[in-house]
Design an enzyme around this catalytic site. Sequence first.
Site, short mmCIF file in Angstrom:
data_model
loop_
_atom_site.label_atom_id
_atom_site.label_comp_id
_atom_site.label_asym_id
_atom_site.label_seq_id
_atom_site.Cartn_x
_atom_site.Cartn_y
_atom_site.Cartn_z
N ARG A 267 0.64 -1.09 0.20
CA ARG A 267 0.10 -0.38 0.26
C ARG A 267 1.10 1.13 0.01
O ARG A 267 1.73 1.25 0.84
CB ARG A 267 -0.61 0.11 1.31
CG ARG A 267 -0.16 0.16 2.85
CD ARG A 267 -1.09 0.39 3.74
NE ARG A 267 -0.71 -0.35 4.90
CZ ARG A 267 0.63 0.29 5.61
NH1 ARG A 267 0.46 1.42 5.29
NH2 ARG A 267 0.84 -0.32 7.10
N HIS A 271 -2.18 3.28 6.49
CA HIS A 271 -2.96 1.95 7.05
C HIS A 271 -4.25 2.88 7.07
O HIS A 271 -5.06 2.25 5.56
CB HIS A 271 -2.04 1.69 8.55
CG HIS A 271 -3.92 0.67 8.66
ND1 HIS A 271 -3.49 -0.92 8.16
CD2 HIS A 271 -4.58 0.27 9.70
CE1 HIS A 271 -4.36 -1.32 8.59
NE2 HIS A 271 -5.67 -0.65 9.78
N TYR A 281 8.25 3.97 10.00
CA TYR A 281 7.64 3.20 10.28
C TYR A 281 8.78 2.05 8.80
O TYR A 281 8.93 1.04 8.72
CB TYR A 281 6.69 1.89 10.32
CG TYR A 281 5.33 2.19 10.34
CD1 TYR A 281 5.42 1.83 9.50
CD2 TYR A 281 4.50 2.73 9.77
CE1 TYR A 281 4.23 1.34 8.54
CE2 TYR A 281 3.41 3.00 10.02
CZ TYR A 281 2.85 2.62 8.68
OH TYR A 281 1.98 2.51 8.28
#
Length: 368
Positions: A267, A271, A281
């Site tokens: 993606r 999120h 991250y």
Amino acid sequence: MAAQDKFSPVDVLSEVEEKFEMLQILNEKGEVVNEDLVPDLSDDELVELMTRMVWTRVLDERSTALNRQGRLGFFAPTAGQEASQIASHYALSEGDYVLPGYRDVPQLIWHGLPLTKAFLFSRGHYKGNQFPEGVNALSPQIIIGAQYVQTAGVALGLKKRGKENVAITYTGDGGTSQGDFYEGINFAGAYDVPAIFVIQNNNYAISTPRELQSKAKTLAQKAVAAGIPGIQVDGMDPLAVYVATKDARDRAVKGEGPTLIEALTYRYGPHTMAGDDPTRYRTSDEDSDWEKKDPLVRFRTYLEGKDLWTKEQEEEVIEKAKEEIKAAIKEADATEKQTVTGLMELMYDEMPSNLQEQYEYYKGKESK
């Protein structure tokens, strides 16, 4: 020592894991690397698949913008996952059932859900869950992995009714760590139901990297414990995803039971739009590497090589998508607002006494 030499659990595990090689038909350059597996899709069907993928990318971009403007509620970006979502759905029939996760709204739309309904669902409006007759699908599941158990049940219903249809569901890599994941595939395998379980392995369960979620070399191999077929595919390759899903569907309707498909994808966005920051991250190098695998770029190159796609065609699809999205959000804006009391009235024929006081309180506020 002799007995130990003849039997090694470590060797058995390695032997199993080595069997799960990634299926790929188109490489990152849009070149066919597995000619024998190229699906028998007509030129028109190939163009339609690309059209849907481009349209879905525009939907992601516009939905992200609408969310930032405060005109949408919950939204999970889909850019990068068009092949795993749209190509898998493209292998289905209208009578099949789709049980999506919260990132899988595009499949619902291509299965017949009006775009306005999708926008209302994002806003939490009850009308977003009122699906038109003939749209064989459930609303996007928010509980991680719960759709796997539901899919096993829906598929069992299809089998008992003698339907030549399947139930398909989706979850992310994080969903495979849930108990519902194992319960769903185990039940489906035990009863040989016509189900297709798709894992969209986009490398992160929110911010937790795939390698910290499971020691298993692949997620596809988790099918072994349930006694069902499992396959890992290049989730950025539309043709590979289509072939894997179509094969799973063909076997399911013949009574050969369920399949687990792990699609390796990515993606590009966060999120969800609810505050997640992927730069905390993920590295820019990682993002850059996956951008080179973009399913739209790959498929575009393939179709251009067959003289089936042009820049002008793509621009036409983009403009049409923008107009359809604009009309749908306008219609959503014109829908009567949902009220607290209205929701309570829908939930209860007779209001419980412990909620009656709250009902009167909100009724007073809404009348002002």
